[in-house]
Structure formats: C-alpha cells, structure tokens
Design a protein around this motif. Structure first.
Motif, short mmCIF file in Angstrom:
data_model
loop_
_atom_site.label_atom_id
_atom_site.label_comp_id
_atom_site.label_asym_id
_atom_site.label_seq_id
_atom_site.Cartn_x
_atom_site.Cartn_y
_atom_site.Cartn_z
N VAL A 1 0.73 -1.11 0.08
CA VAL A 1 0.02 -0.11 -0.09
C VAL A 1 0.66 1.33 0.02
N LEU A 2 0.63 2.03 -0.99
CA LEU A 2 1.60 3.29 -0.87
C LEU A 2 0.71 4.74 -0.19
N SER A 3 -0.75 4.68 -0.65
CA SER A 3 -1.19 5.79 0.21
C SER A 3 -2.79 5.51 0.54
N ARG A 4 -3.56 6.32 1.10
CA ARG A 4 -5.02 6.47 0.78
C ARG A 4 -5.23 7.88 0.69
N LYS A 5 -5.84 8.17 -0.32
CA LYS A 5 -6.44 9.58 -0.42
C LYS A 5 -7.23 9.78 0.48
N GLY A 6 -7.56 11.12 0.66
CA GLY A 6 -8.72 11.62 1.41
C GLY A 6 -8.06 11.78 2.59
N GLU A 7 -7.70 10.82 3.29
CA GLU A 7 -7.32 10.96 4.67
C GLU A 7 -5.74 11.48 4.66
N GLU A 8 -5.24 11.93 3.20
CA GLU A 8 -4.03 12.28 3.16
C GLU A 8 -2.80 11.40 3.85
N ILE A 9 -2.90 10.02 3.86
CA ILE A 9 -2.04 9.27 4.65
C ILE A 9 -1.04 8.38 3.53
N VAL A 10 0.19 8.52 3.56
CA VAL A 10 1.05 7.63 2.66
C VAL A 10 1.94 6.78 3.58
N ALA A 11 2.45 5.80 2.94
CA ALA A 11 3.51 4.81 3.55
C ALA A 11 4.47 5.34 4.15
N TYR A 12 5.16 5.04 5.25
CA TYR A 12 6.35 5.73 5.83
C TYR A 12 7.34 5.55 4.88
N PHE A 13 7.46 4.29 4.30
CA PHE A 13 8.82 4.11 3.44
C PHE A 13 8.77 4.94 1.96
N LEU A 14 7.55 5.37 1.56
CA LEU A 14 7.44 6.13 0.50
C LEU A 14 7.84 7.58 0.91
N ALA A 15 7.16 8.27 1.74
CA ALA A 15 7.64 9.35 2.37
C ALA A 15 9.13 9.74 2.36
N SER A 16 9.72 8.49 2.98
CA SER A 16 11.19 8.75 3.45
C SER A 16 11.95 8.64 2.21
N ALA A 17 11.49 7.77 1.13
CA ALA A 17 12.17 7.68 0.04
C ALA A 17 12.24 9.05 -1.02
N PHE A 18 10.97 9.53 -0.74
CA PHE A 18 11.16 10.99 -1.42
C PHE A 18 11.79 12.18 -0.75
N ASP A 19 11.70 12.10 0.40
CA ASP A 19 12.42 12.96 1.28
C ASP A 19 13.92 13.10 1.25
N ASP A 20 14.40 11.65 1.32
CA ASP A 20 15.84 11.45 0.93
C ASP A 20 16.38 12.11 -0.15
N ALA A 21 15.54 11.97 -1.20
CA ALA A 21 15.89 12.28 -2.55
C ALA A 21 15.72 13.86 -2.47
N ASP A 22 14.71 14.34 -1.97
CA ASP A 22 14.44 15.85 -1.81
C ASP A 22 15.62 16.48 -1.15
N GLN A 23 15.85 16.01 -0.31
CA GLN A 23 16.83 16.62 0.63
C GLN A 23 18.50 16.22 0.29
N GLY A 24 18.44 15.67 -0.87
CA GLY A 24 20.06 15.29 -1.26
C GLY A 24 20.56 14.45 -0.22
N VAL A 25 20.01 13.39 0.49
CA VAL A 25 20.87 12.38 1.19
C VAL A 25 21.63 11.59 0.56
N SER A 26 22.87 11.42 0.87
CA SER A 26 23.75 10.57 0.20
C SER A 26 23.91 9.24 0.85
N HIS A 27 23.90 9.32 2.24
CA HIS A 27 23.96 8.26 3.19
C HIS A 27 22.84 8.20 4.07
N VAL A 28 22.15 7.03 4.00
CA VAL A 28 20.98 6.75 5.19
C VAL A 28 21.68 5.87 6.26
N ILE A 29 21.83 6.36 7.38
CA ILE A 29 22.43 5.58 8.62
C ILE A 29 20.91 5.39 9.25
N ARG A 30 20.60 4.06 9.84
CA ARG A 30 19.50 3.98 10.51
C ARG A 30 19.58 2.49 10.97
#
Ligand code: GLU
Length: 287
Positions: free
Chosen positions: A191-220
């Motif tokens: 599941v990627l999202s559910r519209k209307g309630e504006e919810i998105v999967a954690y792993f999708l939001a995180s993938a977008f933001d790592d790209a948007d923020q220019g993250v070169s190394h994910v440490i977790r």
C-alpha cells in the motif's frame, strides 16, 4: 546549503528521521549520534526530519522533547527541521504518474489491514504480503477511502532486471541485488497511500525526502533493512537517486529486547532527570 539539490559524489549528507510518537530513547540516541558524528567527521551535513505522517500517533510535544534531548546531547543539525506532515498532499500527488503507467490499483481491503501496512515497522512484524484480492481493479473503480497499491509485477517489468543498492552496515555489508522472485515473495503489492485521509506509507515518504533533501547516506537501525528493497524499487520508478545505506545494530535491553520508544525506562529524558551527562549517554551506547 541544507535542503537543496546536491551531488552525492561530492557531498556526504545524512539525516536522523524519528517518528515523534514517544520520547527519544537510547536506541534513537545511538542512531542520531552515529549519523551526526559521521557527517561531522567527513565535513558533511546532518539533517533532522520528523517522520510525522501518522497524524494519530505523532504529537508536537514528543517532537519538542526529541528536539530538546538532541540539543542536550550536542547533536546539531543543519538547516530547518523538515516535517512530513507538511508534505502529505505532495507525496500523494507525486505518485499519480504511476497510476497513469498502470502501476497502481485501488484497494478496499479493511482499514485495519491498511493502517498496519502503512505504519513504521516493529521488530518481528514482517510485511504481510498482500494476496492480490483487488489487483484486477482499474483506477476508474477507485472509491473515496480506497488505498492505492503498487502492482509489483508490473513495476518490476518497468524497472528491468538489475536493481541494486550498496549497504555498508556490519550485518549486511555489500552490494545487494533485488531479486524478482524474492521481491514478489517478501514485498508484494504494498500500500502506498490512501487519499482523502492524506496518508502515505512511511517508506514512500522517506524515499521522497531522502531524494528531496539530497541525502547521500542513510544511517538507521537494522530493523529497517527489510524496507530498503521496496524503497529502492520506488526510487527507480519515480526516478529518484538511491543513497548508500548503513543499517546499524540495535541497542537492546538486558534481556536482548529491542528498545522501543514506548520503553520509557530508557528514555533520554529519564536519564537526564537522574543526573546523567551527554557523555554518560555516549558511553552507554558505545560511542
Ligand atoms: N521514522 C523511522 C523510525 O522512526 C525511521 C526511518 C528512516 O530512518 O528511514 O523508525
């Protein structure tokens, strides 16, 4: 400049991305200090991102406590804090092109199933691979409240054979090839999202933001290692870069149990109240 586009080849940039659903505990302190110290050691950048997509469980008071504890620990971040709750509509809009490519389908399986699939992982709880009940539905049958699922077979056909990522953490170091049969058996139609309630999967939001923020190394933490293949598949589909991953061992309690945020006994705030210093915390986590 934090937040702008950056070439991963020229800039080391990492982040700490807590979900503010409870106090910062020793395990999170370890993650944050490790990422912060790595960035500082190589003259790179360290960002702080609040992964507060779960509007029911995330609270501003937990965010404030996390910020206060990190500051006390001497963990300094570059630029403003990014809050995913500010971007929910944006994430949803950005997956729409996948629907046009025939890679998404609406799903009306129960709310509880979908909520469980969307939230951040808990140890011992693997992906429940979706049996494909709604897979035959076209986007034109989408009702308000339906979730959107990724058709993984179609997605893997689009991205082709060799999907790899590099891992530098001690338990899984090396180049990982995402194998089609394993992906289908272990990830399935997420599941990627559910519209209307504006919810998105954690792993999708995180993938977008790592790209948007220019993250070169994910440490977790290592508990997130199993989510990496789905994030890398999404990066390919959405034309996002793939960072280098480093999954570190988890800090465990005396019984070997993972420290969860709910485990308030290990909350940094508790240690502070008892008179611990930031150096004591570093010693406790072995840094
Ligand atoms: N928000 C996730 C968590 O608190 C971490 C996600 C990540 O570092 O990619 O478990």
């Amino acid at each position: 400049m934090a937040g702008g586009a950056v070439s991963p080849l020229t800039m080391f940039r990492t982040r700490f991305a807590p979900s503010p659903t409870g106090p910062l505990h020793l395990g999170h302190a370890y993650s944050a200090i490790l990422a912060h110290d790595r960035a500082r050691a190589v003259g790179g950048e360290f960002l702080l991102r609040m992964e507060d997509t779960d509007l029911e469980r995330c609270r501003p008071e937990w965010e404030a406590q996390i910020v206060d504890d990190l500051t006390w620990l001497g963990v300094e971040w570059d630029g403003p804090i990014l809050r995913q709750s500010d971007k929910l509509a944006d994430y949803n809009a950005r997956i729409e092109p996948l629907a046009a490519q025939g890679l998404l389908y609406p799903c009306s399986c129960t709310r509880a199933d979908i909520r469980a699939a969307l939230s951040a992982p808990q140890e011992g709880v693997a992906f429940a691979v979706y049996p494909g009940t709604c897979r035959g539905r076209g986007m034109e049958t989408r009702h308000p409240g339906d979730a959107l699922r990724l058709n993984l077979v179609a997605a893997l056909d689009v991205i082709g054979a060799d999907v790899t990522f590099t891992e530098t953490g001690p338990s899984h170091a090396g180049t990982h090839h995402i194998d089609r049969a394993n992906a289908l058996a272990q990830i399935g139609d997420v599941v990627l999202s559910r519209k209307g309630e504006e919810i998105v999967a954690y792993f999708l939001a995180s993938a977008f933001d790592d790209a948007d923020q220019g993250v070169s190394h994910v440490i977790r933490g290592e508990d997130l290692f199993d989510f990496t293949p789905v994030q890398v598949i999404l990066q390919r589909l959405l034309d996002l870069p793939t960072p280098t991953y480093h999954h570190h061992p988890l800090i465990r309690d005396d019984q070997g149990k993972r420290l969860a945020k709910r485990d308030d006994a290990r909350a940094i705030a508790r240690y502070r109240a008892e008179g611990a210093t930031p150096q004591d915390i570093r010693r406790m986590v072995g840094l």
